[in-house]
Design a protein around this motif. Structure first.
Motif, PDB file in Angstrom:
ATOM      1  N   SER A 145       8.474  -5.082  15.298  1.00 35.10           N
ATOM      2  CA  SER A 145       7.473  -5.317  14.261  1.00 35.10           C
ATOM      3  C   SER A 145       7.822  -4.602  12.966  1.00 35.10           C
ATOM      4  O   SER A 145       8.647  -3.688  12.937  1.00 35.10           O
ATOM      5  CB  SER A 145       6.086  -4.876  14.742  1.00 35.10           C
ATOM      6  N   ALA A 146       7.152  -5.046  11.913  1.00 42.31           N
ATOM      7  CA  ALA A 146       7.290  -4.442  10.587  1.00 42.31           C
ATOM      8  C   ALA A 146       5.881  -4.120  10.091  1.00 42.31           C
ATOM      9  O   ALA A 146       5.039  -5.002  10.018  1.00 42.31           O
ATOM     10  CB  ALA A 146       7.986  -5.401   9.634  1.00 42.31           C
ATOM     11  N   THR A 147       5.657  -2.866   9.767  1.00 44.51           N
ATOM     12  CA  THR A 147       4.346  -2.407   9.307  1.00 44.51           C
ATOM     13  C   THR A 147       4.466  -1.920   7.875  1.00 44.51           C
ATOM     14  O   THR A 147       5.402  -1.179   7.551  1.00 44.51           O
ATOM     15  CB  THR A 147       3.874  -1.239  10.205  1.00 44.51           C
ATOM     16  N   PRO A 148       3.517  -2.310   7.007  1.00 41.06           N
ATOM     17  CA  PRO A 148       3.576  -1.814   5.627  1.00 41.06           C
ATOM     18  C   PRO A 148       3.522  -0.283   5.588  1.00 41.06           C
ATOM     19  O   PRO A 148       2.740   0.339   6.303  1.00 41.06           O
ATOM     20  CB  PRO A 148       2.319  -2.404   4.985  1.00 41.06           C
ATOM     21  N   LYS A 149       4.402   0.294   4.785  1.00 36.03           N
ATOM     22  CA  LYS A 149       4.421   1.747   4.612  1.00 36.03           C
ATOM     23  C   LYS A 149       4.960   2.042   3.219  1.00 36.03           C
ATOM     24  O   LYS A 149       6.094   1.665   2.899  1.00 36.03           O
ATOM     25  CB  LYS A 149       5.282   2.422   5.659  1.00 36.03           C
ATOM     26  N   GLY A 150       4.160   2.681   2.417  1.00 33.37           N
ATOM     27  CA  GLY A 150       4.586   2.986   1.049  1.00 33.37           C
ATOM     28  C   GLY A 150       4.896   1.712   0.292  1.00 33.37           C
ATOM     29  O   GLY A 150       4.094   0.788   0.259  1.00 33.37           O
ATOM     30  N   ASN A 151       6.074   1.655  -0.287  1.00 33.85           N
ATOM     31  CA  ASN A 151       6.498   0.477  -1.054  1.00 33.85           C
ATOM     32  C   ASN A 151       7.316  -0.513  -0.233  1.00 33.85           C
ATOM     33  O   ASN A 151       7.972  -1.383  -0.792  1.00 33.85           O
ATOM     34  CB  ASN A 151       7.325   0.915  -2.273  1.00 33.85           C
ATOM     35  N   GLY A 152       7.299  -0.375   1.087  1.00 37.05           N
ATOM     36  CA  GLY A 152       8.099  -1.265   1.916  1.00 37.05           C
ATOM     37  C   GLY A 152       7.499  -1.429   3.291  1.00 37.05           C
ATOM     38  O   GLY A 152       6.277  -1.407   3.454  1.00 37.05           O
ATOM     39  N   TYR A 153       8.381  -1.561   4.285  1.00 32.89           N
ATOM     40  CA  TYR A 153       7.956  -1.797   5.661  1.00 32.89           C
ATOM     41  C   TYR A 153       8.713  -0.870   6.598  1.00 32.89           C
ATOM     42  O   TYR A 153       9.874  -0.566   6.384  1.00 32.89           O
ATOM     43  CB  TYR A 153       8.230  -3.250   6.065  1.00 32.89           C
ATOM     44  N   GLN A 154       8.023  -0.421   7.644  1.00 30.78           N
ATOM     45  CA  GLN A 154       8.633   0.427   8.655  1.00 30.78           C
ATOM     46  C   GLN A 154       8.900  -0.414   9.898  1.00 30.78           C
ATOM     47  O   GLN A 154       8.054  -1.208  10.321  1.00 30.78           O
ATOM     48  CB  GLN A 154       7.694   1.576   9.009  1.00 30.78           C
ATOM     49  N   ALA A 155      10.065  -0.240  10.483  1.00 28.93           N
ATOM     50  CA  ALA A 155      10.458  -0.974  11.681  1.00 28.93           C
ATOM     51  C   ALA A 155       9.961  -0.245  12.925  1.00 28.93           C
ATOM     52  O   ALA A 155      10.035   0.975  13.005  1.00 28.93           O
ATOM     53  CB  ALA A 155      11.978  -1.097  11.739  1.00 28.93           C
ATOM     54  N   THR A 156       9.461  -1.021  13.906  1.00 33.08           N
ATOM     55  CA  THR A 156       8.993  -0.438  15.154  1.00 33.08           C
ATOM     56  C   THR A 156       9.421  -1.301  16.328  1.00 33.08           C
ATOM     57  O   THR A 156       9.342  -2.523  16.270  1.00 33.08           O
ATOM     58  CB  THR A 156       7.456  -0.298  15.162  1.00 33.08           C
ATOM     59  N   VAL A 157       9.883  -0.633  17.395  1.00 33.98           N
ATOM     60  CA  VAL A 157      10.170  -1.277  18.669  1.00 33.98           C
ATOM     61  C   VAL A 157       9.124  -0.765  19.644  1.00 33.98           C
ATOM     62  O   VAL A 157       8.969   0.448  19.801  1.00 33.98           O
ATOM     63  CB  VAL A 157      11.576  -0.917  19.193  1.00 33.98           C
ATOM     64  N   THR A 158       8.377  -1.666  20.289  1.00 36.02           N
ATOM     65  CA  THR A 158       7.351  -1.274  21.247  1.00 36.02           C
ATOM     66  C   THR A 158       7.752  -1.779  22.634  1.00 36.02           C
ATOM     67  O   THR A 158       8.005  -2.966  22.822  1.00 36.02           O
ATOM     68  CB  THR A 158       5.978  -1.837  20.863  1.00 36.02           C
ATOM     69  N   PHE A 159       7.819  -0.831  23.581  1.00 31.07           N
ATOM     70  CA  PHE A 159       8.200  -1.124  24.955  1.00 31.07           C
ATOM     71  C   PHE A 159       6.955  -1.267  25.820  1.00 31.07           C
ATOM     72  O   PHE A 159       5.857  -0.881  25.413  1.00 31.07           O
ATOM     73  CB  PHE A 159       9.072   0.020  25.503  1.00 31.07           C
TER      74      PHE A 159
END
Length: 65
Positions: free
Chosen positions: A7-21
């Motif tokens: 997933s990609a979550t909005p953070k600051g001026n961009g997006y943060q990448a996340t892998v969820t197991f």
């Protein structure tokens, strides 16, 4: 069925990448990316960099393989 989410979550001026197991364990990038596509790509690369985690999933769900 075993599910892993990238997933990609909005953070600051961009997006943060996340892998969820399964079980709710997640790994997020420390950096942000300018686009959703770049964040998802980074999450995929992070997943590929954890072969031991993927092997553990295979061992814990042998009937799904």
């Amino acid at each position: 069925m075993t599910e892993i989410t990238l997933s990609a979550t909005p953070k600051g001026n961009g997006y943060q990448a996340t892998v969820t197991f399964p079980g709710g364990v997640s790994v997020s990038s420390a950096e942000t990316y300018p686009t959703i596509a770049e964040a998802i790509t980074a999450a995929a690369q992070k997943l590929l960099a954890m072969p031991e985690r993927l092997a553990a999933l295979d061992r814990s769900h042998p009937s799904d393989a």
